[in-house]
Write a protein that holds these residues in place. Structure first.
Motif, short mmCIF file in Angstrom:
data_model
loop_
_atom_site.label_atom_id
_atom_site.label_comp_id
_atom_site.label_asym_id
_atom_site.label_seq_id
_atom_site.Cartn_x
_atom_site.Cartn_y
_atom_site.Cartn_z
N THR A 41 -23.78 32.96 -10.52
CA THR A 41 -24.77 33.85 -11.13
C THR A 41 -25.22 33.32 -12.49
O THR A 41 -24.67 32.35 -13.00
CB THR A 41 -24.21 35.28 -11.30
N GLY A 42 -26.23 33.99 -13.06
CA GLY A 42 -26.72 33.58 -14.37
C GLY A 42 -27.91 32.63 -14.26
O GLY A 42 -28.36 32.09 -15.25
N GLN A 43 -28.40 32.43 -13.05
CA GLN A 43 -29.55 31.54 -12.84
C GLN A 43 -30.88 32.29 -12.84
O GLN A 43 -31.89 31.77 -13.28
CB GLN A 43 -29.43 30.82 -11.47
N ALA A 44 -30.86 33.51 -12.32
CA ALA A 44 -32.13 34.24 -12.11
C ALA A 44 -32.68 34.83 -13.39
O ALA A 44 -31.93 35.23 -14.28
CB ALA A 44 -31.93 35.35 -11.09
N GLN A 45 -33.98 34.90 -13.45
CA GLN A 45 -34.65 35.67 -14.48
C GLN A 45 -34.59 37.11 -14.01
O GLN A 45 -35.04 37.41 -12.89
CB GLN A 45 -36.10 35.20 -14.57
N THR A 46 -34.03 38.01 -14.82
CA THR A 46 -33.95 39.40 -14.39
C THR A 46 -34.87 40.26 -15.26
O THR A 46 -34.91 40.12 -16.48
CB THR A 46 -32.50 39.93 -14.43
N ILE A 47 -35.62 41.12 -14.59
CA ILE A 47 -36.67 41.89 -15.24
C ILE A 47 -36.49 43.36 -14.88
O ILE A 47 -36.32 43.69 -13.70
CB ILE A 47 -38.06 41.42 -14.74
N GLY A 48 -36.53 44.25 -15.87
CA GLY A 48 -36.43 45.68 -15.59
C GLY A 48 -37.76 46.36 -15.88
O GLY A 48 -38.43 46.02 -16.86
N ILE A 49 -38.15 47.29 -15.01
CA ILE A 49 -39.39 48.03 -15.23
C ILE A 49 -39.07 49.51 -15.15
O ILE A 49 -38.57 49.99 -14.13
CB ILE A 49 -40.46 47.65 -14.18
N THR A 50 -39.32 50.23 -16.25
CA THR A 50 -39.00 51.65 -16.25
C THR A 50 -40.18 52.45 -16.81
O THR A 50 -41.06 51.90 -17.46
CB THR A 50 -37.69 51.91 -17.03
N GLY A 51 -40.18 53.73 -16.54
CA GLY A 51 -41.27 54.60 -17.00
C GLY A 51 -41.26 55.89 -16.18
O GLY A 51 -40.59 55.97 -15.16
N ALA A 126 -25.83 46.27 -11.58
CA ALA A 126 -25.47 44.96 -12.13
C ALA A 126 -24.87 44.08 -11.04
O ALA A 126 -25.16 42.87 -10.96
CB ALA A 126 -24.49 45.12 -13.29
N ASP A 127 -24.05 44.67 -10.19
CA ASP A 127 -23.43 43.90 -9.11
C ASP A 127 -24.47 43.44 -8.10
O ASP A 127 -24.43 42.30 -7.62
CB ASP A 127 -22.36 44.74 -8.41
N VAL A 128 -25.41 44.31 -7.76
CA VAL A 128 -26.44 43.94 -6.79
C VAL A 128 -27.33 42.84 -7.37
O VAL A 128 -27.72 41.90 -6.67
CB VAL A 128 -27.27 45.18 -6.34
N VAL A 129 -27.62 42.94 -8.66
CA VAL A 129 -28.40 41.88 -9.32
C VAL A 129 -27.65 40.55 -9.22
O VAL A 129 -28.23 39.52 -8.89
CB VAL A 129 -28.69 42.24 -10.81
N ASN A 130 -26.34 40.58 -9.44
CA ASN A 130 -25.53 39.36 -9.32
C ASN A 130 -25.59 38.79 -7.90
O ASN A 130 -25.67 37.57 -7.73
CB ASN A 130 -24.06 39.65 -9.64
N VAL A 131 -25.53 39.67 -6.92
CA VAL A 131 -25.55 39.22 -5.53
C VAL A 131 -26.85 38.48 -5.23
O VAL A 131 -26.85 37.39 -4.65
CB VAL A 131 -25.38 40.44 -4.57
N LEU A 132 -27.97 39.07 -5.67
CA LEU A 132 -29.28 38.45 -5.42
C LEU A 132 -29.41 37.14 -6.20
O LEU A 132 -29.93 36.14 -5.68
CB LEU A 132 -30.39 39.42 -5.79
N ASP A 133 -28.93 37.14 -7.41
CA ASP A 133 -28.93 35.96 -8.27
C ASP A 133 -28.14 34.83 -7.58
O ASP A 133 -28.64 33.70 -7.43
CB ASP A 133 -28.30 36.39 -9.61
N ALA A 134 -26.96 35.16 -7.11
CA ALA A 134 -26.11 34.16 -6.47
C ALA A 134 -26.74 33.63 -5.19
O ALA A 134 -26.51 32.49 -4.78
CB ALA A 134 -24.74 34.75 -6.16
N ASN A 138 -35.02 34.55 -7.49
CA ASN A 138 -35.40 34.37 -8.88
C ASN A 138 -36.92 34.44 -9.00
O ASN A 138 -37.60 33.56 -8.47
CB ASN A 138 -34.89 33.01 -9.38
N PRO A 139 -37.44 35.48 -9.62
CA PRO A 139 -36.77 36.51 -10.40
C PRO A 139 -36.18 37.65 -9.56
O PRO A 139 -36.49 37.79 -8.37
CB PRO A 139 -37.93 37.07 -11.25
N VAL A 140 -35.34 38.46 -10.23
CA VAL A 140 -34.86 39.71 -9.65
C VAL A 140 -35.45 40.83 -10.52
O VAL A 140 -35.22 40.87 -11.72
CB VAL A 140 -33.32 39.78 -9.67
N ILE A 141 -36.25 41.68 -9.89
CA ILE A 141 -36.94 42.75 -10.62
C ILE A 141 -36.30 44.10 -10.27
O ILE A 141 -36.13 44.42 -9.10
CB ILE A 141 -38.44 42.80 -10.25
#
Ligand SMILES: Nc1nc2c(ncn2[C@@H]2O[C@H](COP(=O)(O)OP(=O)(O)OP(=O)(O)O)[C@@H](O)[C@H]2O)c(=O)[nH]1
Ligand SMILES: [Mg+2]
Length: 318
Positions: A41-51, A126-134, A138-141
Protein backbone atom coordinates in the motif's frame (compact mmCIF):
# COMPACT_ATOMS: atom_id res chain seq x y z
CA UNK A 1 -0.88 -18.10 0.80
CA UNK A 2 -4.59 -18.67 0.38
CA UNK A 3 -6.17 -19.00 -3.05
CA UNK A 4 -8.26 -15.93 -2.34
CA UNK A 5 -5.16 -13.83 -1.68
CA UNK A 6 -3.43 -15.28 -4.72
CA UNK A 7 -6.38 -14.45 -6.96
CA UNK A 8 -6.56 -11.02 -5.41
CA UNK A 9 -2.89 -10.37 -6.14
CA UNK A 10 -3.41 -11.61 -9.70
CA UNK A 11 -5.92 -8.82 -10.21
CA UNK A 12 -9.07 -10.92 -10.10
CA UNK A 13 -12.01 -8.54 -9.60
CA UNK A 14 -14.21 -11.12 -7.91
CA UNK A 15 -11.45 -11.87 -5.39
CA UNK A 16 -11.14 -8.12 -4.82
CA UNK A 17 -14.87 -7.80 -4.11
CA UNK A 18 -14.69 -10.79 -1.77
CA UNK A 19 -11.74 -9.34 0.16
CA UNK A 20 -13.55 -6.03 0.50
CA UNK A 21 -16.62 -7.81 1.89
CA UNK A 22 -14.49 -9.63 4.46
CA UNK A 23 -12.86 -6.36 5.45
CA UNK A 24 -16.17 -4.54 5.60
CA UNK A 25 -17.66 -7.22 7.82
CA UNK A 26 -14.56 -7.06 10.02
CA UNK A 27 -14.12 -10.82 9.57
CA UNK A 28 -11.14 -12.35 11.36
CA UNK A 29 -9.93 -13.77 8.03
CA UNK A 30 -9.59 -10.26 6.66
CA UNK A 31 -6.94 -9.38 9.21
CA UNK A 32 -4.49 -11.92 7.79
CA UNK A 33 -5.03 -10.55 4.33
CA UNK A 34 -4.70 -6.94 5.46
CA UNK A 35 -1.46 -7.78 7.22
CA UNK A 36 -0.03 -9.42 4.12
CA UNK A 37 -1.01 -6.71 1.69
CA UNK A 38 0.05 -3.73 3.81
CA UNK A 39 3.59 -3.56 2.34
CA UNK A 40 1.98 -3.05 -1.09
CA UNK A 41 0.00 0.00 0.00
CA UNK A 42 0.94 3.67 -0.14
CA UNK A 43 1.05 3.80 -3.94
CA UNK A 44 -2.39 5.17 -4.77
CA UNK A 45 -3.45 8.77 -4.83
CA UNK A 46 -6.40 8.88 -2.44
CA UNK A 47 -9.04 11.56 -2.77
CA UNK A 48 -12.01 12.31 -0.48
CA UNK A 49 -15.14 14.14 -1.60
CA UNK A 50 -17.62 15.29 1.00
CA UNK A 51 -20.55 17.69 1.19
CA UNK A 52 -24.25 17.92 2.03
CA UNK A 53 -26.75 15.61 0.35
CA UNK A 54 -27.43 16.45 -3.27
CA UNK A 55 -24.64 18.97 -3.87
CA UNK A 56 -23.36 16.83 -6.75
CA UNK A 57 -20.62 14.73 -5.17
CA UNK A 58 -21.42 11.65 -7.24
CA UNK A 59 -21.67 13.69 -10.42
CA UNK A 60 -18.25 15.18 -9.67
CA UNK A 61 -16.75 11.78 -8.89
CA UNK A 62 -18.24 10.53 -12.12
CA UNK A 63 -16.62 13.31 -14.17
CA UNK A 64 -13.33 13.06 -12.32
CA UNK A 65 -13.23 9.31 -12.87
CA UNK A 66 -13.84 9.88 -16.58
CA UNK A 67 -10.93 12.34 -16.62
CA UNK A 68 -8.64 9.80 -14.93
CA UNK A 69 -9.76 7.14 -17.38
CA UNK A 70 -8.54 9.36 -20.20
CA UNK A 71 -5.11 8.96 -18.63
CA UNK A 72 -5.73 5.19 -18.52
CA UNK A 73 -5.65 5.19 -14.74
CA UNK A 74 -7.52 2.37 -12.98
CA UNK A 75 -9.96 4.38 -10.89
CA UNK A 76 -11.71 3.08 -7.78
CA UNK A 77 -14.69 4.78 -6.17
CA UNK A 78 -15.94 4.05 -2.65
CA UNK A 79 -19.31 5.62 -1.84
CA UNK A 80 -19.65 5.79 1.94
CA UNK A 81 -22.97 6.55 3.58
CA UNK A 82 -22.51 7.10 7.31
CA UNK A 83 -26.18 7.74 7.91
CA UNK A 84 -27.53 4.56 6.40
CA UNK A 85 -27.36 1.18 8.11
CA UNK A 86 -28.06 -0.40 4.72
CA UNK A 87 -26.73 0.01 1.26
CA UNK A 88 -29.48 1.66 -0.68
CA UNK A 89 -31.28 4.94 -1.10
CA UNK A 90 -29.06 7.63 -2.50
CA UNK A 91 -26.24 5.18 -3.07
CA UNK A 92 -28.43 2.93 -5.15
CA UNK A 93 -29.25 6.03 -7.19
CA UNK A 94 -25.53 6.61 -7.61
CA UNK A 95 -25.06 3.13 -8.92
CA UNK A 96 -27.75 3.56 -11.49
CA UNK A 97 -26.40 6.89 -12.64
CA UNK A 98 -22.87 5.60 -12.78
CA UNK A 99 -23.86 2.85 -15.15
CA UNK A 100 -21.79 4.28 -17.97
CA UNK A 101 -18.71 3.93 -15.80
CA UNK A 102 -19.57 0.59 -14.31
CA UNK A 103 -19.30 -1.16 -17.66
CA UNK A 104 -15.69 0.05 -17.83
CA UNK A 105 -13.32 -2.55 -16.40
CA UNK A 106 -10.93 0.23 -15.49
CA UNK A 107 -13.43 1.57 -12.96
CA UNK A 108 -14.32 -0.15 -9.70
CA UNK A 109 -17.32 1.15 -7.75
CA UNK A 110 -18.23 0.04 -4.27
CA UNK A 111 -20.78 1.25 -1.71
CA UNK A 112 -20.24 1.05 2.02
CA UNK A 113 -22.62 1.63 4.90
CA UNK A 114 -22.03 1.76 8.64
CA UNK A 115 -23.36 -1.58 9.95
CA UNK A 116 -22.41 -0.44 13.43
CA UNK A 117 -18.66 -0.80 13.13
CA UNK A 118 -17.14 -0.66 16.59
CA UNK A 119 -14.15 1.35 15.42
CA UNK A 120 -16.33 3.68 13.41
CA UNK A 121 -16.69 3.77 9.71
CA UNK A 122 -13.26 5.35 9.28
CA UNK A 123 -11.43 2.19 10.33
CA UNK A 124 -13.27 0.07 7.78
CA UNK A 125 -12.91 2.71 5.07
CA UNK A 126 -9.16 2.99 5.65
CA UNK A 127 -8.86 -0.78 5.28
CA UNK A 128 -10.89 -0.83 2.06
CA UNK A 129 -8.74 2.00 0.68
CA UNK A 130 -5.66 -0.10 1.48
CA UNK A 131 -7.15 -3.11 -0.28
CA UNK A 132 -7.79 -1.13 -3.46
CA UNK A 133 -4.38 0.53 -3.23
CA UNK A 134 -2.67 -2.85 -2.89
CA UNK A 135 -4.64 -4.13 -5.89
CA UNK A 136 -3.15 -1.35 -8.01
CA UNK A 137 -6.12 0.99 -8.22
CA UNK A 138 -4.97 4.57 -8.53
CA UNK A 139 -6.60 6.92 -7.75
CA UNK A 140 -8.96 5.72 -5.03
CA UNK A 141 -11.81 8.19 -4.56
CA UNK A 142 -13.96 8.16 -1.42
CA UNK A 143 -17.35 9.88 -1.59
CA UNK A 144 -19.05 10.56 1.72
CA UNK A 145 -22.32 12.34 2.50
CA UNK A 146 -22.59 15.34 4.80
CA UNK A 147 -20.08 17.13 6.94
CA UNK A 148 -20.17 15.80 10.46
CA UNK A 149 -17.82 14.00 12.80
CA UNK A 150 -18.06 10.72 10.91
CA UNK A 151 -17.10 12.41 7.67
CA UNK A 152 -14.21 14.23 9.29
CA UNK A 153 -12.86 10.87 10.35
CA UNK A 154 -13.53 9.18 7.04
CA UNK A 155 -11.81 12.04 5.26
CA UNK A 156 -8.72 11.69 7.44
CA UNK A 157 -7.86 8.48 5.65
CA UNK A 158 -7.30 10.21 2.29
CA UNK A 159 -4.44 12.37 0.96
CA UNK A 160 -6.54 15.16 -0.52
CA UNK A 161 -9.97 16.19 0.79
CA UNK A 162 -12.48 18.07 -1.30
CA UNK A 163 -15.47 19.85 0.23
CA UNK A 164 -18.33 20.46 -2.19
CA UNK A 165 -20.71 23.38 -1.76
CA UNK A 166 -23.35 24.91 -4.02
CA UNK A 167 -24.50 28.50 -4.61
CA UNK A 168 -27.08 29.65 -2.10
CA UNK A 169 -25.51 27.81 0.82
CA UNK A 170 -23.75 30.89 2.23
CA UNK A 171 -25.38 30.70 5.64
CA UNK A 172 -24.74 26.99 5.91
CA UNK A 173 -21.06 27.61 5.42
CA UNK A 174 -21.08 29.97 8.40
CA UNK A 175 -22.77 27.33 10.50
CA UNK A 176 -20.46 24.56 9.41
CA UNK A 177 -17.27 26.55 9.35
CA UNK A 178 -15.33 24.77 12.07
CA UNK A 179 -15.67 21.30 10.63
CA UNK A 180 -15.45 22.31 6.98
CA UNK A 181 -12.50 24.62 7.18
CA UNK A 182 -10.38 22.01 8.89
CA UNK A 183 -10.95 19.21 6.44
CA UNK A 184 -11.10 20.97 3.07
CA UNK A 185 -7.86 20.96 1.08
CA UNK A 186 -9.87 22.08 -1.94
CA UNK A 187 -13.28 23.73 -2.03
CA UNK A 188 -15.57 23.14 -4.97
CA UNK A 189 -18.55 25.31 -5.77
CA UNK A 190 -20.60 22.97 -7.90
CA UNK A 191 -23.79 23.86 -9.81
CA UNK A 192 -22.17 27.08 -11.00
CA UNK A 193 -24.89 27.20 -13.66
CA UNK A 194 -27.05 28.55 -10.83
CA UNK A 195 -27.16 32.09 -9.38
CA UNK A 196 -25.25 33.10 -6.26
CA UNK A 197 -21.79 31.83 -7.23
CA UNK A 198 -19.98 35.08 -6.38
CA UNK A 199 -21.62 35.32 -2.96
CA UNK A 200 -20.72 31.72 -2.20
CA UNK A 201 -17.15 32.26 -3.26
CA UNK A 202 -16.91 35.35 -1.06
CA UNK A 203 -18.23 33.43 1.95
CA UNK A 204 -15.63 30.70 1.48
CA UNK A 205 -12.76 33.13 0.90
CA UNK A 206 -13.76 35.15 3.97
CA UNK A 207 -13.83 32.09 6.17
CA UNK A 208 -10.55 30.83 4.75
CA UNK A 209 -8.90 34.18 5.41
CA UNK A 210 -9.90 33.94 9.06
CA UNK A 211 -8.15 30.64 9.63
CA UNK A 212 -4.55 29.96 8.78
CA UNK A 213 -3.40 26.40 8.43
CA UNK A 214 -0.39 25.14 10.27
CA UNK A 215 0.73 23.26 7.15
CA UNK A 216 0.88 26.43 5.02
CA UNK A 217 -1.44 25.12 2.30
CA UNK A 218 -3.97 27.64 0.94
CA UNK A 219 -7.08 25.75 -0.17
CA UNK A 220 -8.13 26.82 -3.67
CA UNK A 221 -11.76 27.35 -4.66
CA UNK A 222 -12.75 25.59 -7.90
CA UNK A 223 -16.01 26.32 -9.73
CA UNK A 224 -17.67 23.43 -11.52
CA UNK A 225 -20.77 22.29 -13.34
CA UNK A 226 -20.38 18.56 -12.81
CA UNK A 227 -23.24 17.61 -15.08
CA UNK A 228 -21.65 19.54 -17.93
CA UNK A 229 -18.02 18.57 -17.23
CA UNK A 230 -17.08 22.20 -16.56
CA UNK A 231 -14.15 22.84 -14.23
CA UNK A 232 -13.23 19.17 -13.97
CA UNK A 233 -9.81 19.56 -15.58
CA UNK A 234 -9.03 22.38 -13.18
CA UNK A 235 -10.20 20.28 -10.25
CA UNK A 236 -7.95 17.41 -11.32
CA UNK A 237 -5.08 19.89 -11.64
CA UNK A 238 -5.71 21.31 -8.15
CA UNK A 239 -5.78 17.79 -6.72
CA UNK A 240 -2.40 17.21 -8.32
CA UNK A 241 -1.09 20.56 -6.99
CA UNK A 242 -2.22 19.75 -3.48
CA UNK A 243 -0.72 16.26 -3.57
CA UNK A 244 2.53 17.70 -4.95
CA UNK A 245 2.62 20.34 -2.23
CA UNK A 246 2.37 17.75 0.49
CA UNK A 247 4.87 15.47 -1.20
CA UNK A 248 7.31 18.35 -1.15
CA UNK A 249 7.00 19.60 2.42
CA UNK A 250 7.88 18.33 5.84
CA UNK A 251 4.15 18.59 6.57
CA UNK A 252 3.71 15.44 4.60
CA UNK A 253 5.32 13.36 7.29
CA UNK A 254 3.38 15.00 10.11
CA UNK A 255 0.15 14.58 8.15
CA UNK A 256 0.94 10.93 7.54
CA UNK A 257 1.89 10.44 11.15
CA UNK A 258 -1.39 12.01 12.28
CA UNK A 259 -3.33 9.71 9.99
CA UNK A 260 -1.31 6.69 11.11
CA UNK A 261 -1.94 7.54 14.74
CA UNK A 262 -5.69 7.98 14.20
CA UNK A 263 -5.73 4.71 12.39
CA UNK A 264 -3.86 2.82 15.07
CA UNK A 265 -6.05 4.24 17.81
CA UNK A 266 -9.26 3.48 15.92
CA UNK A 267 -8.16 -0.12 15.32
CA UNK A 268 -7.14 -0.57 18.94
CA UNK A 269 -10.47 0.83 20.04
CA UNK A 270 -12.30 -1.54 17.74
CA UNK A 271 -10.39 -4.66 18.76
CA UNK A 272 -10.23 -3.92 22.49
CA UNK A 273 -13.93 -3.11 22.60
CA UNK A 274 -14.61 -6.37 20.81
CA UNK A 275 -12.55 -8.28 23.38
CA UNK A 276 -14.19 -6.47 26.28
CA UNK A 277 -17.70 -7.13 24.97
CA UNK A 278 -16.98 -10.79 24.28
CA UNK A 279 -15.35 -11.52 27.60
CA UNK A 280 -17.48 -9.43 29.93
CA UNK A 281 -20.94 -9.52 28.41
CA UNK A 282 -21.85 -12.94 27.09
CA UNK A 283 -25.42 -13.71 25.96
CA UNK A 284 -27.41 -10.52 26.44
CA UNK A 285 -25.55 -9.46 29.60
CA UNK A 286 -24.90 -6.11 27.93
CA UNK A 287 -28.64 -5.37 27.68
CA UNK A 288 -29.11 -6.28 31.33
CA UNK A 289 -26.27 -3.99 32.35
CA UNK A 290 -27.61 -1.20 30.16
CA UNK A 291 -31.00 -1.52 31.88
CA UNK A 292 -29.44 -1.32 35.33
CA UNK A 293 -27.44 1.76 34.40
CA UNK A 294 -30.50 3.43 32.87
CA UNK A 295 -32.42 2.73 36.11
CA UNK A 296 -29.55 4.12 38.19
CA UNK A 297 -29.11 0.80 39.96
CA UNK A 298 -25.59 0.32 38.68
CA UNK A 299 -22.88 2.90 38.04
CA UNK A 300 -21.37 2.78 34.54
CA UNK A 301 -18.00 3.69 36.06
CA UNK A 302 -18.15 0.84 38.55
CA UNK A 303 -19.06 -1.57 35.77
CA UNK A 304 -16.23 -0.42 33.50
CA UNK A 305 -13.77 -0.64 36.41
CA UNK A 306 -14.95 -4.18 37.00
CA UNK A 307 -14.60 -5.16 33.33
CA UNK A 308 -11.11 -3.66 33.09
CA UNK A 309 -10.05 -5.36 36.30
CA UNK A 310 -11.26 -8.71 34.98
CA UNK A 311 -9.49 -8.28 31.64
CA UNK A 312 -6.25 -7.28 33.35
CA UNK A 313 -6.47 -10.27 35.63
CA UNK A 314 -7.00 -12.64 32.73
CA UNK A 315 -4.05 -11.11 30.83
CA UNK A 316 -1.90 -11.59 33.96
CA UNK A 317 -2.90 -15.24 34.09
CA UNK A 318 -2.43 -16.09 30.47
N1 LIG B 1 -27.75 22.21 -12.33
C1 LIG B 1 -26.83 21.35 -11.90
N2 LIG B 1 -27.22 20.17 -11.38
C2 LIG B 1 -26.27 19.32 -10.94
C3 LIG B 1 -24.89 19.61 -11.05
N3 LIG B 1 -24.21 18.58 -10.51
C4 LIG B 1 -25.11 17.67 -10.12
N4 LIG B 1 -26.38 18.11 -10.37
C5 LIG B 1 -27.64 17.41 -10.09
O1 LIG B 1 -27.85 17.41 -8.69
C6 LIG B 1 -28.50 16.21 -8.28
C7 LIG B 1 -27.70 15.52 -7.21
O2 LIG B 1 -26.46 15.10 -7.76
P1 LIG B 1 -25.59 13.95 -7.11
O3 LIG B 1 -24.33 13.88 -7.89
O4 LIG B 1 -26.38 12.71 -6.94
O5 LIG B 1 -25.32 14.60 -5.68
P2 LIG B 1 -24.68 13.89 -4.40
O6 LIG B 1 -24.02 14.98 -3.64
O7 LIG B 1 -23.85 12.73 -4.78
O8 LIG B 1 -25.96 13.40 -3.64
P3 LIG B 1 -26.05 12.36 -2.43
O9 LIG B 1 -25.08 11.25 -2.69
O10 LIG B 1 -27.48 11.96 -2.41
O11 LIG B 1 -25.68 13.16 -1.20
C8 LIG B 1 -28.66 15.38 -9.55
O12 LIG B 1 -29.94 15.56 -10.05
C9 LIG B 1 -27.62 15.96 -10.48
O13 LIG B 1 -27.96 15.78 -11.84
C10 LIG B 1 -24.51 20.87 -11.63
O14 LIG B 1 -23.33 21.23 -11.72
N5 LIG B 1 -25.53 21.69 -12.03
MG1 LIG C 1 -23.88 10.73 -4.10
Amino acid sequence: MTTLLQNFLNGDTRALARVISLVENRAAASRDILRQIYPRTGQAQTIGITGSPGVGKSSLVDSLAAAYRKQSRKTAIIAVDPSSPFTGGAILGDRIRMNALSTDRGVFIRSMATRGHLGGLAAATADVVNVLDAAGWNPVIVETVGVGQDEVEVVRVVDVSIVVLVPGMGDDVQALKAGIMEIGDIFVINKCDRPGVEKMEQSILTLLSLSSRADGWSPPVVKTVATDNQGIEELAQQIENCAAYFRGTQHNSSRKRDAAKQRLLALLQERLLEVALESAFPDGALETAVGEIADHKQSPHALVDEVVRRIKTSIGHS
